[in-house]
Write an enzyme that holds these catalytic residues in place. Structure first.
Site, short mmCIF file in Angstrom:
data_model
loop_
_atom_site.label_atom_id
_atom_site.label_comp_id
_atom_site.label_asym_id
_atom_site.label_seq_id
_atom_site.Cartn_x
_atom_site.Cartn_y
_atom_site.Cartn_z
N GLY A 113 0.82 -1.21 0.00
CA GLY A 113 0.00 0.00 0.00
C GLY A 113 0.86 1.26 0.00
O GLY A 113 0.48 2.28 -0.55
N GLU A 120 10.27 -5.16 0.89
CA GLU A 120 9.55 -5.83 1.97
C GLU A 120 9.50 -7.33 1.73
O GLU A 120 9.64 -8.12 2.67
CB GLU A 120 8.10 -5.33 2.03
CG GLU A 120 7.94 -3.96 2.63
CD GLU A 120 6.52 -3.44 2.49
OE1 GLU A 120 5.65 -4.16 1.96
OE2 GLU A 120 6.28 -2.31 2.90
#
Ligand code: 5RP
Length: 246
Positions: A113, A120
C-alpha cells in the site's frame, strides 16, 4: 461528523502503536538480525526497537530496513543499519516485523500500500521468522476485499503487463502520485499497477503469487503467501491477540 472521523483515525493510530509495541516487546531480543518493514505500523515498531536499544534493554542488534523511510526512523535512534549483502547479515535474518494491507483467514497477505513491496518481500522472505502486526481493520474474508494487489513493473512493460493482468481477469489501475505529476515511481524506479481480482479468480493466492511474477516485466507483486509465524492483531476494544483464529 468531522469529529467522528478524527476520533476513528486517532483510535486506529493508537491500535497500531499497541500492536507494534506488544510484538517488539515479546519477540525482539538482543543480538538479533532483524528486518523492519514499511508503513505506519512498521515505523512504530522501529521506534519501539529504537527506544529499547537507546535505553540499553536491547543490545547488538543488526537491523535491515525495507525502505528509505524506515531507514530514517532507525537512524534517529542510532541503530546499526545494514544491507542484506553485508557480511554480518549474509542474506539471512532471524526475524522480520512488518505491517500489511489485508490479511485473509489463512494469513495470506496483500502488502505494498505504501509502494515498498519489493524490498519488503525480499526482507520478509529471507527471515527465519515472520511477524505481521495489524489492527482489526486489516482482517478480510478473502484478499482483494478492499484493495487490489500492487504489481511492481518495469516502466517499459506497462502496457504489455496491463493487458496480461486484464487477461487474467484483473482490473488494473496505474498508481498515481499525490504530490508529484505522473505515476508513483518506486524506490527502484518502477511503476505500480494495482490489480483487483474477483474472489473466484483469486482462489489460490500461492499460485497467483507465482503466476504474477512469471509475467515478463513484473519485478514483484504484493501477494505474500509465506508462512506468518506470528500474527498480532489489535482489536477495537484495545485488546491484542497473538496468532488469533481468523
Ligand atoms: C507498505 C506496506 C505496509 O506494510 C502496508 O501498507 C500497511 O501500512 P500501514 O501500517 O501504514 O497501515 O506494505 O508498502
Amino acid at each position: 461528523m468531522e469529529a467522528e472521523v478524527e476520533n476513528k483515525n486517532m483510535n486506529t493510530e493508537k491500535l497500531k502503536e499497541i500492536v507494534a509495541f506488544r510484538a517488539v516487546d515479546e519477540l525482539v531480543t538482543s543480538g538479533m538480525k532483524l528486518g523492519i518493514g514499511t508503513g505506519s505500523t512498521a515505523l512504530l515498531a522501529a521506534a519501539r526497537i529504537g527506544e529499547r536499544y537507546e535505553n540499553g534493554e536491547l543490545k547488538d542488534l543488526l537491523v535491515v530496513p525495507a525502505s528509505f523511510e524506515t531507514r530514517m526512523e532507525c537512524q534517529k535512534y542510532g541503530l546499526n543499519i545494514h544491507s542484506l549483502n553485508d557480511r554480518v547479515i549474509d542474506g539471512e535474518l532471524d526475524l522480520t516485523i512488518d505491517g500489511a494491507d489485508e490479511v485473509d483467514t489463512r494469513k495470506n497477505l496483500i502488502k505494498g500500500g505504501g509502494g515498498g513491496l519489493l524490498l519488503e518481500k525480499i526482507v520478509g522472505y529471507v527471515s527465519r521468522d515472520y511477524c505481521i502486526i495489524v489492527d482489526q481493520g486489516k482482517l478480510v474474508p478473502h484478499l482483494c476485499s478492499n484493495r487490489g494487489i500492487p504489481v511492481e513493473v518495469i516502466p517499459e512493460a506497462m502496457r504489455s503487463v496491463s493487458k496480461h493482468l486484464e487477461g487474467l481477469g484483473g482490473g488494473v489501475t496505474l498508481r498515481m502520485a499525490r504530490m508529484k505529476a505522473g505515476p508513483v515511481i518506486t524506490e527502484k524506479g518502477n511503476i505500480i499497477l494495482d490489480t483487483l481480482f474477483p474472489a473466484e479468480i483469486l482462489k489460490d493466492p500461492v499460485a497467483m503469487e507465482r503466476e504474477l511474477n512469471s509475467i515478463p516485466g513484473v519485478v514483484e507483486n504484493g501477494l505474500f503467501t509465506r508462512e506468518v509465524n506470528f500474527l498480532y492483531v489489535a482489536y477495537r476494544d484495545g485488546s491484542v491477540k497473538k496468532n488469533p483464529v481468523l
